[in-house]
Design a protein around this motif. Structure first.
Motif, short mmCIF file in Angstrom:
data_model
loop_
_atom_site.label_atom_id
_atom_site.label_comp_id
_atom_site.label_asym_id
_atom_site.label_seq_id
_atom_site.Cartn_x
_atom_site.Cartn_y
_atom_site.Cartn_z
N ALA A 6 -27.53 11.51 26.79
CA ALA A 6 -27.45 11.41 28.24
C ALA A 6 -26.46 12.47 28.71
CB ALA A 6 -27.00 10.02 28.66
N SER A 7 -26.58 12.85 29.97
CA SER A 7 -25.68 13.89 30.47
C SER A 7 -25.27 13.59 31.91
CB SER A 7 -26.37 15.26 30.42
OG SER A 7 -27.53 15.26 31.24
N ALA A 8 -24.15 14.19 32.30
CA ALA A 8 -23.65 14.06 33.66
C ALA A 8 -23.25 15.44 34.16
CB ALA A 8 -22.46 13.11 33.70
N HIS A 9 -23.52 15.67 35.44
CA HIS A 9 -23.10 16.90 36.12
C HIS A 9 -22.26 16.48 37.32
CE1 HIS A 9 -23.23 20.93 37.79
NE2 HIS A 9 -23.54 20.38 38.96
N TRP A 10 -21.10 17.11 37.51
CA TRP A 10 -20.18 16.73 38.59
C TRP A 10 -19.73 17.97 39.32
CZ3 TRP A 10 -18.84 12.12 40.52
CH2 TRP A 10 -17.77 12.08 41.42
N THR A 11 -19.63 17.89 40.65
CA THR A 11 -19.04 18.97 41.44
C THR A 11 -18.08 18.35 42.46
OG1 THR A 11 -20.87 18.90 43.03
CG2 THR A 11 -21.05 20.50 41.25
N GLY A 12 -16.96 19.02 42.70
CA GLY A 12 -16.00 18.58 43.71
C GLY A 12 -14.89 17.73 43.15
N GLY A 13 -14.09 17.21 44.08
CA GLY A 13 -12.95 16.36 43.71
C GLY A 13 -13.38 14.93 43.49
N LEU A 14 -12.40 14.07 43.25
CA LEU A 14 -12.70 12.67 42.95
C LEU A 14 -13.41 11.97 44.11
CD1 LEU A 14 -12.52 10.09 41.26
CD2 LEU A 14 -10.24 9.73 42.25
N ASP A 16 -14.46 13.27 47.20
CA ASP A 16 -15.51 13.99 47.92
C ASP A 16 -16.57 14.55 46.99
OD1 ASP A 16 -14.03 15.99 46.71
OD2 ASP A 16 -14.07 17.33 48.44
N GLY A 17 -16.36 14.44 45.70
CA GLY A 17 -17.30 15.00 44.74
C GLY A 17 -18.56 14.17 44.58
N LYS A 18 -19.53 14.78 43.92
CA LYS A 18 -20.80 14.11 43.66
C LYS A 18 -21.26 14.48 42.27
CE LYS A 18 -22.09 13.93 48.38
NZ LYS A 18 -22.84 14.07 49.48
N GLY A 19 -21.98 13.52 41.68
CA GLY A 19 -22.51 13.78 40.36
C GLY A 19 -23.94 13.29 40.22
N GLN A 20 -24.55 13.71 39.13
CA GLN A 20 -25.88 13.24 38.75
C GLN A 20 -25.85 12.91 37.27
OE1 GLN A 20 -25.91 16.73 40.00
NE2 GLN A 20 -25.75 15.86 42.04
N ILE A 21 -26.51 11.79 36.94
CA ILE A 21 -26.61 11.35 35.55
C ILE A 21 -28.08 11.43 35.15
CG2 ILE A 21 -26.40 9.36 34.01
CD1 ILE A 21 -24.02 8.44 35.70
N SER A 22 -28.33 11.95 33.95
CA SER A 22 -29.69 12.06 33.43
C SER A 22 -29.73 11.61 31.98
CB SER A 22 -30.18 13.51 33.51
OG SER A 22 -30.20 13.97 34.85
N THR A 23 -30.89 11.17 31.55
CA THR A 23 -31.11 10.84 30.15
C THR A 23 -32.22 11.72 29.61
OG1 THR A 23 -32.67 9.10 30.74
CG2 THR A 23 -30.37 8.43 30.40
N GLY A 26 -35.76 10.78 30.26
CA GLY A 26 -36.26 10.88 31.62
C GLY A 26 -36.18 9.58 32.40
N ALA A 27 -35.71 8.50 31.75
CA ALA A 27 -35.56 7.23 32.46
C ALA A 27 -34.64 7.39 33.66
CB ALA A 27 -35.04 6.15 31.51
N LEU A 28 -33.62 8.22 33.52
CA LEU A 28 -32.76 8.61 34.63
C LEU A 28 -32.85 10.12 34.75
CD1 LEU A 28 -29.50 6.56 33.92
CD2 LEU A 28 -31.27 6.05 35.62
N LYS A 29 -33.12 10.59 35.94
CA LYS A 29 -33.22 12.03 36.17
C LYS A 29 -32.43 12.35 37.42
CE LYS A 29 -35.18 16.17 35.71
NZ LYS A 29 -34.31 17.11 35.06
N ASP A 30 -31.29 13.00 37.25
CA ASP A 30 -30.43 13.38 38.37
C ASP A 30 -30.11 12.20 39.28
OD1 ASP A 30 -30.39 16.01 37.44
OD2 ASP A 30 -32.19 16.55 38.59
N GLN A 31 -29.84 11.04 38.67
CA GLN A 31 -29.47 9.83 39.42
C GLN A 31 -28.09 10.04 40.02
OE1 GLN A 31 -31.31 7.02 40.02
NE2 GLN A 31 -29.63 6.40 41.32
N PRO A 32 -27.93 9.93 41.34
CA PRO A 32 -26.63 10.21 41.96
C PRO A 32 -25.57 9.16 41.64
CG PRO A 32 -28.19 9.46 43.62
CD PRO A 32 -28.95 9.57 42.33
#
Length: 143
Positions: A6-14, A16-23, A26-32
């Motif tokens: 599984a992976s996570a992508h994060w941008t910004g601060g704690l 105000d930031g946003k992330g997406q989680i994917s597996t 494909g069960a999770l794809k860029d889930q915010p």
């Protein structure tokens, strides 16, 4: 050995930031996810919810396996995992997980059911990895 990804992508601060989680499956794809989904109950997911889903799923599968030792097969196993995140020692920690189990298993005694459920709680792989948390359970046999 089985390895899942599984992976996570994060941008910004704690806050105000946003992330997406994917597996990988494909069960999770860029889930915010973000501060607001974790601490303010806004739409999206959070790590505690995903841990709860993993724990409920793993426990339910382990119980179905253990029931074979009692010559029993479940008609239904429904498990909810409540994961508690608390402020602790200047940070945050997952301190408790409570499993709520309701199962319909023809032909099993209440005592055998409770023993099987406790064995699954203690021995499913996710329970083992989360052993630092206080894992409790209510198990109800219906039907």
């Amino acid at each position: 050995m089985i390895t899942k990804t599984a992976s996570a992508h994060w941008t910004g601060g704690l806050k105000d930031g946003k992330g997406q989680i994917s597996t990988k499956s494909g069960a999770l794809k860029d889930q915010p996810y973000g501060f607001n989904t974790r601490f303010e109950d806004k739409p999206g997911t959070n790590p505690e919810e995903l841990i709860g889903a993993a724990h409920a799923g793993c426990f339910s599968m382990a119980l179905s396996m253990i029931l074979g030792d009692y010559d029993a097969t479940a008609e239904a196993i429904d498990t909810t995992a409540k994961v508690s995140l608390e402020e602790k020692d200047g940070g945050f920690a997952i301190t408790k997980i409570h499993l709520d189990l309701t199962a319909k298993i023809p032909g099993i005694s209440e005592a055998d059911f409770q023993e099987a459920a406790n064995t699954a709680k203690e021995n499913c792989p996710v329970s083992k990895v989360l052993a630092a948390a206080d894992i409790t359970m209510d198990a109800k046999l219906v039907g």
